[in-house]
Scaffold this motif. Sequence first.
Motif, PDB file in Angstrom:
ATOM      1  N   MET A 244       2.156   5.809   3.803  1.00  0.00           N
ATOM      2  CA  MET A 244       1.859   6.511   5.048  1.00  0.00           C
ATOM      3  C   MET A 244       2.491   7.898   5.047  1.00  0.00           C
ATOM      4  O   MET A 244       3.696   8.043   4.837  1.00  0.00           O
ATOM      5  CB  MET A 244       2.387   5.710   6.239  1.00  0.00           C
TER       6      MET A 244
ATOM      7  N   ARG B  13       4.751   2.271  11.063  1.00  0.00           N
ATOM      8  CA  ARG B  13       3.330   2.627  11.069  1.00  0.00           C
ATOM      9  C   ARG B  13       2.901   3.322  12.363  1.00  0.00           C
ATOM     10  O   ARG B  13       1.863   3.982  12.398  1.00  0.00           O
ATOM     11  CB  ARG B  13       2.465   1.399  10.822  1.00  0.00           C
TER      12      ARG B  13
ATOM     13  N   THR C 159       0.532  -3.663   4.241  1.00  0.00           N
ATOM     14  CA  THR C 159      -0.804  -3.174   3.908  1.00  0.00           C
ATOM     15  C   THR C 159      -0.859  -2.442   2.568  1.00  0.00           C
ATOM     16  O   THR C 159      -1.933  -2.061   2.116  1.00  0.00           O
ATOM     17  CB  THR C 159      -1.315  -2.206   4.999  1.00  0.00           C
TER      18      THR C 159
ATOM     19  N   THR D 127       5.949   3.604   2.533  1.00  0.00           N
ATOM     20  CA  THR D 127       4.958   2.556   2.271  1.00  0.00           C
ATOM     21  C   THR D 127       5.077   1.434   3.300  1.00  0.00           C
ATOM     22  O   THR D 127       6.174   0.946   3.580  1.00  0.00           O
ATOM     23  CB  THR D 127       5.135   1.978   0.857  1.00  0.00           C
TER      24      THR D 127
ATOM     25  N   PRO E 199      -1.857   6.679  -2.759  1.00  0.00           N
ATOM     26  CA  PRO E 199      -2.336   5.308  -3.000  1.00  0.00           C
ATOM     27  C   PRO E 199      -1.982   4.785  -4.397  1.00  0.00           C
ATOM     28  O   PRO E 199      -1.732   3.589  -4.556  1.00  0.00           O
ATOM     29  CB  PRO E 199      -3.858   5.437  -2.819  1.00  0.00           C
TER      30      PRO E 199
ATOM     31  N   GLU F  31       0.024   0.517   2.024  1.00  0.00           N
ATOM     32  CA  GLU F  31      -0.430   1.882   2.276  1.00  0.00           C
ATOM     33  C   GLU F  31       0.771   2.819   2.300  1.00  0.00           C
ATOM     34  O   GLU F  31       1.763   2.565   2.978  1.00  0.00           O
ATOM     35  CB  GLU F  31      -1.164   1.967   3.617  1.00  0.00           C
TER      36      GLU F  31
ATOM     37  N   ASP G 118     -10.406   5.473   0.232  1.00  0.00           N
ATOM     38  CA  ASP G 118     -10.360   5.429   1.698  1.00  0.00           C
ATOM     39  C   ASP G 118      -8.988   5.819   2.218  1.00  0.00           C
ATOM     40  O   ASP G 118      -8.864   6.551   3.210  1.00  0.00           O
ATOM     41  CB  ASP G 118     -10.735   4.027   2.189  1.00  0.00           C
ATOM     42  N   GLN G 119      -7.938   5.336   1.560  1.00  0.00           N
ATOM     43  CA  GLN G 119      -6.581   5.662   1.989  1.00  0.00           C
ATOM     44  C   GLN G 119      -6.272   7.139   1.763  1.00  0.00           C
ATOM     45  O   GLN G 119      -5.591   7.769   2.580  1.00  0.00           O
ATOM     46  CB  GLN G 119      -5.574   4.773   1.248  1.00  0.00           C
TER      47      GLN G 119
ATOM     48  N   SER H 183      -5.376   9.953   4.906  1.00  0.00           N
ATOM     49  CA  SER H 183      -4.134  10.724   5.000  1.00  0.00           C
ATOM     50  C   SER H 183      -4.366  12.132   5.539  1.00  0.00           C
ATOM     51  O   SER H 183      -3.436  12.786   5.989  1.00  0.00           O
ATOM     52  CB  SER H 183      -3.474  10.823   3.618  1.00  0.00           C
TER      53      SER H 183
END
Length: 388
Positions: free
Chosen positions: A163, A120, A159, A155, A270, A161, A360-361, A365
């Motif tokens: 990435m 991350r 979380t 991923t 996402p 997420e 939001d995700q 990005s």
Amino acid sequence: MMDMSFFAPRYMDIGAGAASRIAVMLGKLGLSRPLIVTDPMMVKLGLIARVTEPLDRAGMVYTVFSETVPEPVDRVIEAGVRLAADLDIDCIVAFGGGSPIDTAKAINILLAAPEGTRMRAFKVPVVADAAALPLIAVPTTAGTGSEATRFTVITDTETDEKMLIGGLGALPLAAIVDFELSMSVPARTTADTGIDAFTHALEAFVSRRANPVSDSYARAALGLIGANLRAVYHEPDNRAAREAMMLGATLAGLAFSNASVALVHGMSRPIGAHFHVPHGLSNAMLLPVVTRYSLHAALPRYAEAARIAGFAQPDDADQLAGAKLVDELDTINFDLGVPTPEAFGIGRDDWYGRRAVMADQALASGSPANNPAVPDAAAIIGLYEAIY
């Protein structure tokens, strides 16, 4: 005059049987001790032999890491780093679809970082320009174009997420693009990766960050993929179509690596992270709806893309060509059996309950900001509702 930068692998060997020349490529690069990053299916089916046998004949010593998963996760990356750190290797060879290639890229980036660094730490807007070793990418699908890009998507398991990670550290030094490796790919994978490649070309072409060089690659990719996407799905043994799709996917990779992707990819990641939908399939679910939403903001570009792809006539007016593009994207999804999220098996409450966090995700990005029509969270939520 336009100021721009352009990034691409240093060396690309493209054509039938190119994989058999991997030892020659490594020799030219002064390399001989690779870590091969692949997936369990490549090992189980014996396809890994397409690169290991030439290495064996050349007397090169290699190690195989095949613990990759379909949507790369940070824990697998960390396992690969632990293995690589204990080996006497001088390069990494990524063999497989987008997931092994993305995994290899991430291993290489993390291997160059201080011990204990988590994946991350490199997600955008951080620029991941450092990698430990030369990376050679050998794709087995005509889809992600990852062999030609400076991006990887991983991923975060804590979380959920997906990435986006980008920088020169993710750019392969070399790529081997051998369409024969894609000949036995299952129909579903052929469809999903093919639509993924078309999405790359289209988003690069309409991106706010497009430039004349990326445009030239995107135009070539749109023509190749538009003319051959259905053929590789319905005629899996069609060598000419497979070759065209493989080249188109690589050209699309070069295009989006330098122009960036946009809203489809921002919203797609996402979906993959939360619901484990394969990347190409989630792009396919989104592409018609997002294109319809974006059409007004870059109509001449979308219309040109439709003409190049063969979806519209050369003399069609922009409005008509744009409408034909969206209609054809809907038809392709129908012809290639692309399900809606609901048909894929995702429950309505689960989907609707995660709309806001997915929006939001997607925004975080950065990809939606490249879209011709830049959405806010409410617009993205509405698009998620529209595709369900």
